[in-house]
Structure formats: C-alpha cells, structure tokens
Motif scaffolding. Structure first.
Motif, PDB file in Angstrom:
ATOM      1  N   GLU A  81      65.867  51.835  77.356  1.00 48.27           N
ATOM      2  CA  GLU A  81      66.469  50.494  77.390  1.00 48.27           C
ATOM      3  C   GLU A  81      66.355  49.980  78.821  1.00 48.27           C
ATOM      4  O   GLU A  81      65.946  50.744  79.723  1.00 48.27           O
ATOM      5  CB  GLU A  81      67.932  50.539  76.941  1.00 48.27           C
ATOM      6  CG  GLU A  81      68.818  51.456  77.766  1.00 48.27           C
ATOM      7  CD  GLU A  81      69.750  50.735  78.706  1.00 48.27           C
ATOM      8  OE1 GLU A  81      70.438  49.820  78.264  1.00 48.27           O
ATOM      9  OE2 GLU A  81      69.763  51.081  79.907  1.00 48.27           O
ATOM     10  N   THR A  83      68.841  48.041  80.816  1.00 48.86           N
ATOM     11  CA  THR A  83      69.996  47.785  81.685  1.00 48.86           C
ATOM     12  C   THR A  83      70.146  48.840  82.796  1.00 48.86           C
ATOM     13  O   THR A  83      70.388  48.492  83.962  1.00 48.86           O
ATOM     14  CB  THR A  83      71.291  47.741  80.846  1.00 48.86           C
ATOM     15  OG1 THR A  83      71.057  46.895  79.724  1.00 48.86           O
ATOM     16  CG2 THR A  83      72.463  47.214  81.638  1.00 48.86           C
ATOM     17  N   ARG A 112      61.829  54.997  72.341  1.00 49.42           N
ATOM     18  CA  ARG A 112      62.851  55.838  71.700  1.00 49.42           C
ATOM     19  C   ARG A 112      62.179  56.623  70.583  1.00 49.42           C
ATOM     20  O   ARG A 112      61.451  56.032  69.763  1.00 49.42           O
ATOM     21  CB  ARG A 112      63.987  54.984  71.095  1.00 49.42           C
ATOM     22  CG  ARG A 112      64.786  54.249  72.147  1.00 49.42           C
ATOM     23  CD  ARG A 112      65.965  53.485  71.548  1.00 49.42           C
ATOM     24  NE  ARG A 112      66.503  52.561  72.533  1.00 49.42           N
ATOM     25  CZ  ARG A 112      67.469  51.677  72.303  1.00 49.42           C
ATOM     26  NH1 ARG A 112      68.006  51.597  71.101  1.00 49.42           N
ATOM     27  NH2 ARG A 112      67.889  50.874  73.263  1.00 49.42           N
ATOM     28  N   GLU A 114      62.508  57.481  67.536  1.00 48.41           N
ATOM     29  CA  GLU A 114      63.236  57.237  66.286  1.00 48.41           C
ATOM     30  C   GLU A 114      62.248  57.361  65.132  1.00 48.41           C
ATOM     31  O   GLU A 114      61.038  57.394  65.341  1.00 48.41           O
ATOM     32  CB  GLU A 114      63.820  55.821  66.285  1.00 48.41           C
ATOM     33  CG  GLU A 114      64.888  55.617  67.332  1.00 48.41           C
ATOM     34  CD  GLU A 114      65.631  54.310  67.128  1.00 48.41           C
ATOM     35  OE1 GLU A 114      66.551  54.297  66.299  1.00 48.41           O
ATOM     36  OE2 GLU A 114      65.301  53.318  67.796  1.00 48.41           O
ATOM     37  N   TYR A 121      60.389  51.011  65.997  1.00 52.66           N
ATOM     38  CA  TYR A 121      59.188  51.669  66.503  1.00 52.66           C
ATOM     39  C   TYR A 121      59.567  52.610  67.630  1.00 52.66           C
ATOM     40  O   TYR A 121      60.694  52.583  68.122  1.00 52.66           O
ATOM     41  CB  TYR A 121      58.177  50.604  66.978  1.00 52.66           C
ATOM     42  CG  TYR A 121      57.992  49.525  65.938  1.00 52.66           C
ATOM     43  CD1 TYR A 121      57.260  49.769  64.777  1.00 52.66           C
ATOM     44  CD2 TYR A 121      58.648  48.297  66.074  1.00 52.66           C
ATOM     45  CE1 TYR A 121      57.161  48.802  63.785  1.00 52.66           C
ATOM     46  CE2 TYR A 121      58.545  47.323  65.090  1.00 52.66           C
ATOM     47  CZ  TYR A 121      57.802  47.583  63.938  1.00 52.66           C
ATOM     48  OH  TYR A 121      57.720  46.630  62.961  1.00 52.66           O
ATOM     49  N   GLU A 130      70.815  39.985  82.383  1.00 50.40           N
ATOM     50  CA  GLU A 130      72.062  40.577  82.860  1.00 50.40           C
ATOM     51  C   GLU A 130      72.667  39.670  83.934  1.00 50.40           C
ATOM     52  O   GLU A 130      71.932  39.140  84.768  1.00 50.40           O
ATOM     53  CB  GLU A 130      71.801  41.966  83.504  1.00 50.40           C
ATOM     54  CG  GLU A 130      70.803  42.879  82.779  1.00 50.40           C
ATOM     55  CD  GLU A 130      71.368  43.579  81.549  1.00 50.40           C
ATOM     56  OE1 GLU A 130      72.585  43.491  81.323  1.00 50.40           O
ATOM     57  OE2 GLU A 130      70.582  44.178  80.796  1.00 50.40           O
ATOM     58  N   ARG A 257      78.785  50.053  69.604  1.00 51.02           N
ATOM     59  CA  ARG A 257      77.424  50.011  70.117  1.00 51.02           C
ATOM     60  C   ARG A 257      76.925  51.430  70.368  1.00 51.02           C
ATOM     61  O   ARG A 257      77.712  52.342  70.551  1.00 51.02           O
ATOM     62  CB  ARG A 257      77.412  49.169  71.395  1.00 51.02           C
ATOM     63  CG  ARG A 257      77.980  47.766  71.205  1.00 51.02           C
ATOM     64  CD  ARG A 257      76.937  46.775  70.720  1.00 51.02           C
ATOM     65  NE  ARG A 257      75.844  46.710  71.650  1.00 51.02           N
ATOM     66  CZ  ARG A 257      74.587  47.030  71.329  1.00 51.02           C
ATOM     67  NH1 ARG A 257      74.268  47.365  70.102  1.00 51.02           N
ATOM     68  NH2 ARG A 257      73.636  46.983  72.232  1.00 51.02           N
ATOM     69  N   TYR A 262      79.690  50.233  77.516  1.00 49.73           N
ATOM     70  CA  TYR A 262      80.338  48.944  77.242  1.00 49.73           C
ATOM     71  C   TYR A 262      81.854  48.954  77.440  1.00 49.73           C
ATOM     72  O   TYR A 262      82.532  49.943  77.163  1.00 49.73           O
ATOM     73  CB  TYR A 262      80.033  48.491  75.813  1.00 49.73           C
ATOM     74  CG  TYR A 262      78.582  48.109  75.635  1.00 49.73           C
ATOM     75  CD1 TYR A 262      78.064  46.999  76.302  1.00 49.73           C
ATOM     76  CD2 TYR A 262      77.731  48.857  74.838  1.00 49.73           C
ATOM     77  CE1 TYR A 262      76.721  46.651  76.160  1.00 49.73           C
ATOM     78  CE2 TYR A 262      76.393  48.509  74.695  1.00 49.73           C
ATOM     79  CZ  TYR A 262      75.905  47.410  75.358  1.00 49.73           C
ATOM     80  OH  TYR A 262      74.589  47.055  75.231  1.00 49.73           O
TER      81      TYR A 262
HETATM   82  P1  HAM Z   1      70.327  48.103  71.987  1.00 45.44           P
HETATM   83  O1  HAM Z   1      71.255  47.600  70.968  1.00 45.44           O
HETATM   84  O2  HAM Z   1      70.103  49.577  72.027  1.00 45.44           O
HETATM   85  O3  HAM Z   1      70.890  47.590  73.387  1.00 45.44           O
HETATM   86  O4  HAM Z   1      68.929  47.398  71.846  1.00 45.44           O
HETATM   87  C1  HAM Z   1      68.816  45.984  71.894  1.00 45.44           C
HETATM   88  C2  HAM Z   1      67.826  45.496  70.844  1.00 45.44           C
HETATM   89  O5  HAM Z   1      66.566  46.181  71.009  1.00 45.44           O
HETATM   90  C3  HAM Z   1      68.221  45.814  69.412  1.00 45.44           C
HETATM   91  O6  HAM Z   1      69.132  44.845  68.937  1.00 45.44           O
HETATM   92  C4  HAM Z   1      66.880  45.731  68.701  1.00 45.44           C
HETATM   93  O7  HAM Z   1      66.551  44.370  68.420  1.00 45.44           O
HETATM   94  C5  HAM Z   1      65.918  46.262  69.736  1.00 45.44           C
HETATM   95  N1  HAM Z   1      65.574  47.671  69.437  1.00 45.44           N
HETATM   96  C6  HAM Z   1      66.292  48.763  69.732  1.00 45.44           C
HETATM   97  N2  HAM Z   1      65.666  49.877  69.310  1.00 45.44           N
HETATM   98  C7  HAM Z   1      64.519  49.473  68.717  1.00 45.44           C
HETATM   99  C8  HAM Z   1      63.416  50.154  68.084  1.00 45.44           C
HETATM  100  N3  HAM Z   1      63.368  51.475  67.987  1.00 45.44           N
HETATM  101  N4  HAM Z   1      62.415  49.395  67.583  1.00 45.44           N
HETATM  102  C9  HAM Z   1      62.435  48.041  67.682  1.00 45.44           C
HETATM  103  N5  HAM Z   1      63.432  47.358  68.278  1.00 45.44           N
HETATM  104  C10 HAM Z   1      64.462  48.063  68.790  1.00 45.44           C
HETATM  105  C11 HAM Z   1      70.308  47.838  74.583  1.00 45.44           C
HETATM  106  O8  HAM Z   1      69.230  48.326  74.727  1.00 45.44           O
HETATM  107  C12 HAM Z   1      71.116  47.331  75.746  1.00 45.44           C
HETATM  108  N6  HAM Z   1      70.416  47.664  76.996  1.00 45.44           N
HETATM  109  C13 HAM Z   1      71.344  45.832  75.645  1.00 45.44           C
HETATM  110  C14 HAM Z   1      72.142  45.313  76.784  1.00 45.44           C
HETATM  111  C15 HAM Z   1      71.698  44.635  77.866  1.00 45.44           C
HETATM  112  N7  HAM Z   1      73.450  45.452  76.935  1.00 45.44           N
HETATM  113  C16 HAM Z   1      73.820  44.885  78.065  1.00 45.44           C
HETATM  114  N8  HAM Z   1      72.762  44.396  78.642  1.00 45.44           N
END
Ligand code: HAM
Length: 418
Positions: A81, A83, A112, A114, A121, A130, A257, A262
């Motif tokens: 991710e 952040t 990731r 997954e 993906y 941010e 989350r 958070y």
């Molecule tokens: P997260 O909910 O883990 O948050 O990921 C944010 C978005 O990334 C998800 O809502 C989804 O749309 C997309 N996403 C996550 N995993 C996958 C995957 N395996 N394949 C496709 N899309 C994916 C974060 O990552 C935090 N850093 C968000 C954040 C920013 N919070 C505060 N600042």
C-alpha cells in the motif's frame, strides 16, 4: 513452455491504457485543484516499515506481503500500500519542518499475495492522497468531498460513500472488551481465522465473510456507541461538514479496515457491481502513525482507490485515442503531398494516420474504419491539381470541401470538435 506473466500480474494493453490515462488525469486535475502535489516513492521498502505501520496482526502483514532477502541480507518488501512509504518519506525528508500541513498524492503499483479474481490482483494500482498536520474534522470532510468529486468528474454514480469512526487509543480498548465479551459466547460458530483474531484483532471479526461468522456477529455492540467525547464530537463535525457540502454518505458502524493504523474517521467507497470486491476506494484518519514511525506527533488522513476497480466500473467506453483524420492516397504520386500534409497536421496537434504501404483505396478505407478515424480525406491527381479535397465525416458520411492545406483541414476538424 511459452513464457507468460506471473499469476495475478497484468499487462495493460493500448486498448485499455486510454481508460487508465483518463482516470489518472482526472485524479490529478481534481487533487491539484484541492492543493495536493505529487510525491513519488519507491515500490520497495524495508519490511519493518510495513510491520510497524499496517500492523503485525493484519492479513496483509501475516499472509500477503512479497517479502524477500536481498543480496545484502536485508529483508525488503514490495509495497502492499502507499501510505506507509509516503509517511516514511515525509519523516525522512523532514517535510514537516517547512510546514506540518502537507497535501500529497501518488499513483503506482502495489503488491499483495492474494487469491486473484475479478477486481483483485497481486500487482494492482492505487491512486492515493494524504493530508498531514490537520486535526480538525474539516480535513476529513475535504478529503471525502475530493473523493466524491473525483467519482462525479469521472462520470460514475456508483460507488457510494460509507463512513464510520473507529475511535482512538482512549476509547477503543473499552470497545474491544465489549466486543470480546459479546463474541466469547459465540466462539463455536466462528471460523479458525476469527478464533485467532479474537485475541489479536477482534474488530476484524466484524468483517469476516464466512457465513458462520456473519451470523455470530449479528447484534454485536456498535463502535459508535463506545466513542469518547472527543471522537464523538469529531465524527459529528465530519457529518455536519458533509451535510453542508451536500455530499451523500451513509454510516456503516460495522466497517473495519484491514490496516491497524486507523483512528477516528474511516470510510469506503463501495459498489455492488464488482462481486465480492466491493471497495473501490478506502481510507481514514491515522493520527498516531507518523509518531509510531519515529516522526513528530502529527496527525494524518487519506485514502487510496484501486485503479483496476475504477476501470472496471467505467466499462468499455472509448477514451479518444482514435485519429482525427485518415489520409488515403490514390496512387504513389500523391504520397509526398499526403506525407507533407500529415507532418504539418501532426505539428498542429491533429491526430493523423495515413497509408504506409501503398494499399488499394478500398483497403485504406477499411483501415480508416478500423482505426475509428473521425474524418477521412482522399488525395488523388485531381485534388493535387485543384488544391482542394473533400473531407468525409466517418460517422454519417457527410462530405465538406476543404483547401488541401494544413490550415484548411485543421479548421474543419477542430470546428467539428466544438
Ligand atoms: P486498502 O483498503 O487496503 O487501503 O486499499 C485501498 C483500495 O485499493 C481498495 O479499496 C481497493 O480498491 C484497492 N485494492 C486493494 N487490494 C487490491 C487488490 N488485491 N487488487 C485490486 N485492488 C485492490 C489502503 O491501501 C490504504 N493505504 C488507504 C489509505 C490511504 N488510508 C489512508 N490513506
């Protein structure tokens, strides 16, 4: 055996990349309007950064990271991710020394491990933003309004915004205790993962999709009823600001989350159109993260959207990489004239294609159709002699005379865009 891409890693082909660029450009425009500047950070960080920020007891850190030892015996991880890396850079470069309020956005691949499926993906792309340095709920509302504006600008009415508050280190322990005592009596119906989460991360049990767990958590205590005064007032103010802006949202007190950093406001943009991958964007406040990573006590809030998921929602619309004009030639003699015209039009910013191979007129027109050219022009001996050509609008076949010059053709093609 034929070489193929790694499972869960995708190629973005030219037919799709127009849509991706449209998403990226819209995000840049909306974010920059709100005063955000781009930050670019590495795709790989020291493993410890993610353990200390996302949390050791999360699925991401426990099961999903691409972690390996490099040739210098260092444990490194492909970022799952954005952040954590952005905050690491914020601290490392002391961006707060000039101004604790930083508005940063980023886009790029995340990784990731997954189980791949539609919308999920192993390499995926996020666009994130941010804000640091603002405790006030105004920042929460601005971030949520900006995310809403992005989806409005891009032309999507799905997804919809859900918000929640996860409290703070003062009030969350009491909630965790209340949740545990509720779930204690229902342990028999829980999956193995949730039995483990009971000790490590009980809030995650509310998010488990296993039917037994969904059933067992019905009627669980709500986090919103356990907020301390400060968190409660903060959440009310966020809602008031959203109401002032007319930003639609609903409250989902069961939203937890997958990352541990958070505090207070959390949110997701959800859709029913992508099967089980319902979150198109998500984020929240992380007031303790910067100090947890060794920086000063500066709060933060932000979100990230999944580019692939936004692209899936947009569907197969045309994103304008088609030529404005296709120039066909009757014979080899006109190719010099056509080439000079194409060169001049390209320099004037008109997208032009012409026949490269001396094909028949019929096959040239087939190519104009295939490329979805908006206009076509045929140049033969007569056109060269008269200095005029007729420009055909491909959509309806209407023909208009134009001078066989850059200016003559340019004005016609541009006029039809208005
Ligand atoms: P997260 O909910 O883990 O948050 O990921 C944010 C978005 O990334 C998800 O809502 C989804 O749309 C997309 N996403 C996550 N995993 C996958 C995957 N395996 N394949 C496709 N899309 C994916 C974060 O990552 C935090 N850093 C968000 C954040 C920013 N919070 C505060 N600042």
């Amino acid at each position: 055996m034929a070489l193929t891409a790694v499972k869960g890693f995708n190629d973005i082909l030219p037919e799709e990349s127009g849509r991706w660029q449209y998403i990226e450009q819209t995000a840049r425009r909306v974010f920059e309007l709100n005063g955000f500047g781009e930050i670019r950070v590495p795709v790989m960080e020291k493993t410890e950064l993610f353990c200390r920020s996302i949390g050791d007891a999360t699925d991401i850190v426990e099961k999903e990271m691409y972690t390996f030892t490099d040739k210098g015996e260092n444990s490194v991880t492909l970022r799952p991710e954005g952040t954590a890396g952005v905050m690491r850079a914020f601290i490392e470069h002391k961006l707060y020394a000039q101004d604790p309020i930083a508005k940063l956005y980023y886009m790029g691949p995340m990784f990731r491990y997954e189980r791949p499926q539609k919308g999920r993906y192993r390499q995926f792309h996020q666009i994130g933003a941010e804000i640091t340095g603002v405790n006030d709920p105004l920042a929460d509302a601005q971030v949520l309004n900006m995310l809403t504006a992005f989806f409005r600008e891009i032309g999507l009415t799905e997804p919809t915004l859900q918000i929640n508050s996860l409290g703070c280190p003062d009030c969350r322990p009491a909630y965790r205790t209340a949740l545990r005592s509720f779930l204690q009596e229902r342990m028999a119906g829980l999956c193995e993962d949730c039995k483990r989460r009971f000790d490590t991360n009980p809030l995650r049990m509310l998010d488990c999709k296993v039917p037994g767990c969904v059933e067992s958590t019905v009627g669980a205590p709500s986090v919103l009823e356990h907020l301390c005064k400060g968190c409660d007032e903060h959440f009310s103010a966020v809602r008031r600001y959203l109401d002032h802006s007319g930003t639609p949202y609903s409250i989902n007190s069961r939203m937890v989350r997958g990352l541990d950093y958070y505090t207070r406001t959390t949110f997701e943009m959800v859709t029913g159109l992508l099967g089980s991958q319902s979150a198109v964007a998500a984020g929240g406040r992380y007031d303790g993260l910067i100090s947890q990573l060794g920086g000063p006590a500066i709060p933060g809030i932000g979100f990230a959207m999944g580019l692939e998921r936004v692209a899936l929602l947009l569907g197969n619309q045309d994103f304008g990489t088609q030529p404005d004009l296709f120039i066909a030639t009757m014979g080899a003699g006109e190719r010099d004239v056509a080439f000079r015209l194409m060169d001049g039009l390209l320099k004037a910013g008109i997208r032009v294609e012409m026949d490269y191979e001396g094909k028949s007129l019929k096959s040239q027109m087939r190519r104009a159709d295939k490329l979805k050219a908006r206009f076509s022009a045929v140049i033969g001996e007569n056109e060269v002699a008269s200095g005029k050509t007729s420009i055909k609008r491909m959509a309806d076949g209407i023909q208009t005379d134009a001078a066989l010059t850059v200016a003559g053709i340019q004005s016609l093609v541009m006029k039809s865009e208005q």
